[in-house]
Design a protein around this motif. Structure first.
Motif, PDB file in Angstrom:
ATOM      1  N   ASP A  73       0.856  -1.187   0.000  1.00 45.15           N
ATOM      2  CA  ASP A  73       0.000   0.000   0.000  1.00 45.15           C
ATOM      3  C   ASP A  73       0.892   1.237   0.000  1.00 45.15           C
ATOM      4  OD1 ASP A  73      -2.315   1.469   0.006  1.00 45.15           O
ATOM      5  OD2 ASP A  73      -3.039   0.755   1.958  1.00 45.15           O
ATOM      6  N   GLU A  74       0.393   2.332  -0.546  1.00 49.56           N
ATOM      7  CA  GLU A  74       1.118   3.599  -0.527  1.00 49.56           C
ATOM      8  C   GLU A  74       0.135   4.727  -0.265  1.00 49.56           C
ATOM      9  OE1 GLU A  74       3.855   6.438  -3.444  1.00 49.56           O
ATOM     10  OE2 GLU A  74       4.071   4.250  -3.559  1.00 49.56           O
ATOM     11  N   VAL A  75       0.523   5.602   0.636  1.00 49.26           N
ATOM     12  CA  VAL A  75      -0.325   6.723   1.037  1.00 49.26           C
ATOM     13  C   VAL A  75       0.478   8.011   0.922  1.00 49.26           C
ATOM     14  CG1 VAL A  75      -1.530   7.820   2.987  1.00 49.26           C
ATOM     15  CG2 VAL A  75      -1.807   5.368   2.559  1.00 49.26           C
ATOM     16  N   ARG A  76      -0.136   9.052   0.409  1.00 49.97           N
ATOM     17  CA  ARG A  76       0.496  10.377   0.349  1.00 49.97           C
ATOM     18  C   ARG A  76      -0.160  11.286   1.382  1.00 49.97           C
ATOM     19  NH1 ARG A  76       2.473  13.621  -4.868  1.00 49.97           N
ATOM     20  NH2 ARG A  76       4.144  12.130  -4.442  1.00 49.97           N
ATOM     21  N   VAL A  77       0.700  11.969   2.138  1.00 56.65           N
ATOM     22  CA  VAL A  77       0.245  12.920   3.157  1.00 56.65           C
ATOM     23  C   VAL A  77       0.763  14.305   2.774  1.00 56.65           C
ATOM     24  CG1 VAL A  77       0.261  13.540   5.600  1.00 56.65           C
ATOM     25  CG2 VAL A  77       0.344  11.115   4.921  1.00 56.65           C
ATOM     26  N   ILE A  78      -0.146  15.240   2.576  1.00 58.55           N
ATOM     27  CA  ILE A  78       0.229  16.621   2.287  1.00 58.55           C
ATOM     28  C   ILE A  78       0.118  17.407   3.585  1.00 58.55           C
ATOM     29  CG2 ILE A  78      -0.358  18.704   0.980  1.00 58.55           C
ATOM     30  CD1 ILE A  78      -1.351  16.882  -1.263  1.00 58.55           C
ATOM     31  N   LEU A  79       1.267  17.912   4.040  1.00 56.93           N
ATOM     32  CA  LEU A  79       1.356  18.589   5.329  1.00 56.93           C
ATOM     33  C   LEU A  79       1.650  20.068   5.154  1.00 56.93           C
ATOM     34  CD1 LEU A  79       3.610  16.194   7.465  1.00 56.93           C
ATOM     35  CD2 LEU A  79       1.158  16.559   7.766  1.00 56.93           C
ATOM     36  N   LEU A  80       1.110  20.869   6.049  1.00 56.10           N
ATOM     37  CA  LEU A  80       1.458  22.285   6.146  1.00 56.10           C
ATOM     38  C   LEU A  80       1.660  22.599   7.623  1.00 56.10           C
ATOM     39  CD1 LEU A  80       1.810  25.138   4.990  1.00 56.10           C
ATOM     40  CD2 LEU A  80      -0.683  25.432   5.192  1.00 56.10           C
TER      41      LEU A  80
END
Length: 317
Positions: free
Chosen positions: A155-162
């Motif tokens: 599985d692969e997950v992308r997390v966009i953080l600020l």
């Protein structure tokens, strides 16, 4: 210029219009100048200018990022750094040392530009000839390469953080087809996309399978992934994660990784290997063009949040 950030441009344009901020669009949206002197701010490509120069350079270097994360106790996929021979004065790479990596990982390696994005020029190598060929192609146009072990990524997950806050979290779901006992893998794959996308899909399939595999009838009930990559540019679909343990686990790991290199605005890919989540890479430029085709409102929300951080430091008056 390639991969022009058109959806990002639309979001920035709306933001500036709503807040009365001057916007000068250059290079077909690749360079944006917001505001007027002396309160100007630049957006270059997918870089909103929130990250320090050091954090940006580290995130752009896959091998350096992996090394720093490992040294900080953050689980991460290792990446070996290989410099192009043109930059070392050598006639060719140090093949004996490079081939030792293949001996250490007999299941294969993944070879990629050390500073590349979107899965381009990323190849698998299971033989010495494939490894040499992959590196030679990268060195023809790039300065360095990164080599990682070929792993079974579940599985692969992308997390966009600020600033530690997760703006968007989504799973990258690879395309898959199910056999019906009457159609070939090629026919089943083509049936999943509109006719206007057939040529592009056929090019991708040719890079994944040989002709005999594509022509073979897929047995009823059998499932076949159409790509070993999880990149949206190679057919994966984004599946938004809005709550739950998976989202929390991936966000916690991404947040810890971001803190190691001191990056503020970033997209971080985490992967599940042998039941454990690890960081695959950190991106300084937050690219959301393909995601925007599925959830344009999220792209705008993320851009607005980033720009609010920018202009909080540029008060009017």
């Amino acid at each position: 210029m390639v991969n022009h950030p058109h959806l990002q441009l639309a979001a920035v344009t709306r933001y500036c219009a709503e807040r009365g901020i001057a916007l000068d669009v250059r290079e077909d949206g690749w360079l944006l100048i917001l505001g007027d002197a002396p309160r100007r701010h630049f957006i270059f490509g997918y870089d909103f200018g929130l990250n320090s120069a050091v954090a940006h350079r580290l995130a752009c270097d896959k091998a350096a990022t992996a090394s720093l994360l490992a040294a900080s106790g953050i689980p991460a996929i290792p990446h070996a750094f290989v410099l192009a021979p043109a930059l070392t004065g050598a006639r060719e790479p140090d093949w004996p040392s490079i081939l030792e990596l293949l001996e250490s990982h007999p299941k294969g390696l993944v070879v990629k530009p050390n500073e590349g994005t979107s899965g381009r020029a990323v190849t698998r190598a299971t033989t010495a000839a494939e490894l040499k060929g992959s590196l030679t192609r990268i060195f023809a146009t790039g300065a360095s390469a990164a080599i990682a072990p070929l792993l079974q990524i579940a599985d692969e997950v992308r997390v966009i953080l600020l600033d530690d806050v997760p703006l968007i979290v989504y799973r990258k779901q690879r395309p898959v087809v199910s056999g019906d006992g009457g159609h070939s893998l090629r026919e089943l794959a083509l049936a999943t996309v509109p006719v206007q996308q057939h040529a592009q899909l056929l090019r991708r399939l040719a890079g994944e399978f040989d002709a005999s595999t594509l022509d073979a009838i897929l047995p009823r009930g059998a499932q076949r992934l159409l790509s070993w990559r999880h990149n949206l540019e190679f057919g994966a679909q984004p599946v938004l994660l809005t709550a739950g343990a998976l989202r929390e686990a991936c966000t916690a790991l991404a947040r810890a990784a971001a803190r190691v290199i001191g990056i503020r605005y970033t997209s971080i890919d985490v992967v599940l290997v042998d039941g454990h989540w690890q960081v695959l890479e950190i991106n300084s430029g937050v690219k959301m063009e393909v995601l925007g085709r599925h959830a344009p409102e999220l792209v705008e929300t993320a851009c607005f949040a980033a720009l609010d951080k920018v202009f909080a430091h540029h008060p009017s008056g």
